[in-house]
Design a protein around this motif. Structure first.
Motif, PDB file in Angstrom:
ATOM      1  N   HIS A 273       0.832  -1.192   0.000  1.00 36.78           N
ATOM      2  CA  HIS A 273       0.000   0.000   0.000  1.00 36.78           C
ATOM      3  C   HIS A 273       0.874   1.251   0.000  1.00 36.78           C
ATOM      4  O   HIS A 273       1.746   1.403   0.863  1.00 36.78           O
ATOM      5  N   ASP A 275       0.760   4.586   1.084  1.00 39.63           N
ATOM      6  CA  ASP A 275      -0.107   5.234   2.065  1.00 39.63           C
ATOM      7  C   ASP A 275       0.138   6.738   2.092  1.00 39.63           C
ATOM      8  O   ASP A 275       1.248   7.192   2.355  1.00 39.63           O
ATOM      9  N   SER A 310      -3.463   4.173  -1.190  1.00 38.91           N
ATOM     10  CA  SER A 310      -4.381   4.348  -0.056  1.00 38.91           C
ATOM     11  C   SER A 310      -4.274   5.785   0.418  1.00 38.91           C
ATOM     12  O   SER A 310      -3.244   6.196   0.963  1.00 38.91           O
TER      13      SER A 310
END
Length: 314
Positions: A273, A275, A310
């Protein structure tokens, strides 16, 4: 004032002082009272486990800690157990597995019940501080020779960590990871070329689907997942440099109120991910989204497993 009256007053004062002291003494004692430390287990328990482990081939040194730790200012206690086994450089996978089995048998035989009620105690095996294997599960029987071999194979890496662990509500799982720390992001490809094939090859040996690779260079860092058996694929330095560019554009220097609060990569269950934490009330522009997509595309080209974006509001 007569002498008689003076003595009466002095007697009253003395009586008051005595009463105050009698009441105050227990209060003061209660405020300063220290609870005694709990009784410690027999030192022979740890010594016996150490002696049995030190007799095993492949073992250089053993340290076993068996004690009760004070908690809540020693009003209570909890059991504490830790075994650390230092290995010789030539230790084999079969010897690693035998060390784990010997540890289980010896600790089960010698440890008091409060140290085993919550499952089998943990043992950490290490070639050195940079190469360690933690075995922490109620049932170690699933720890296989192939897993031990995978750990042994990673010793050629600069750093490597292996673990056979289980939580209270999950089956034991074997995990492998390595760390790449370089002086400049341009050096990341060279480190990945050396390390990625080794760690992913070890995953194939262990029969696990993926590994985690931590990377760190100035202003770019994170953890990515890589599938078992993945060869080195160039492009690690490129996505790290892209991450630096994104940080400099949207986070700025320390103290700046940039659009983005923090930005990193993390691996979770065979996914990676990217982030991004956006500051409250701010919006990442289209150009920022395009930069993130370019990083994801470059990670995929470099062999990173399932990279996704994300974005959360901070």
């Amino acid at each position: 004032m007569t002498k008689k009256l003076l003595w009466v007053l002095l007697g009253i004062v003395a009586a008051v002082v005595a009463v105050v002291f009698a009441i105050g003494a227990p209060i003061t004692f209660g405020m300063t009272r220290e609870y005694p430390e709990p009784e410690q287990p027999d030192p022979a328990i740890a010594q016996g486990i150490e002696e049995q482990l030190e007799q095993q081939p492949g073992v250089a040194q053993v340290t076993v800690v068996v004690e009760r730790e004070c908690i809540d200012r020693c009003k209570g206690w909890r059991p504490h157990y830790q075994a650390t086994v230092d290995l010789v450089p030539s230790t084999t996978a079969e010897q690693v597995q035998q060390i784990v089995a010997t540890h289980d048998a010896s600790s089960a035989e010698r440890l008091p019940s409060e140290f085993t009620d919550r499952g089998g105690p943990a043992v950490t095996l290490r070639f050195d501080d940079q190469h360690s294997l933690e075995v922490r599960a109620a049932d170690h029987s699933g720890f296989s020779t192939a897993m031990a071999q995978a750990f042994v194979d990673t010793v050629v890496l600069t750093t490597a960590r292996a673990a056979y662990v289980a939580s209270d509500d999950a089956a034991a799982a074997f995990e492998l990871s390595t760390r790449l720390e370089v002086a400049t992001c341009a050096d990341l490809d060279g480190a990945a070329q050396t390390s990625v094939p080794v760690i992913t090859g070890a995953a194939t040996t262990a029969g696990i689907p993926s590994v985690e690779v931590q990377f760190s260079c100035p202003r770019a860092y994170g953890t990515v997942a890589v599938a078992a058996g993945t060869p080195y694929q160039p492009g690690w330095s490129v996505f790290a440099t892209q991450m630096v560019d994104f940080r400099e554009t949207y986070i700025g220097e320390p103290g700046d109120d940039g659009i983005v609060q923090d930005f990193t990569a993390y691996a979770y269950e065979s996914e990676t991910h990217l982030d991004v934490e956006v500051n409250s009330g701010r919006t990442l522009p289209d150009e920022g989204h395009a930069q993130l997509q370019a990083i994801v595309d470059q990670m995929a080209a470099a062999g990173v497993l399932n990279p996704t974006i994300s974005i959360t509001q901070f």
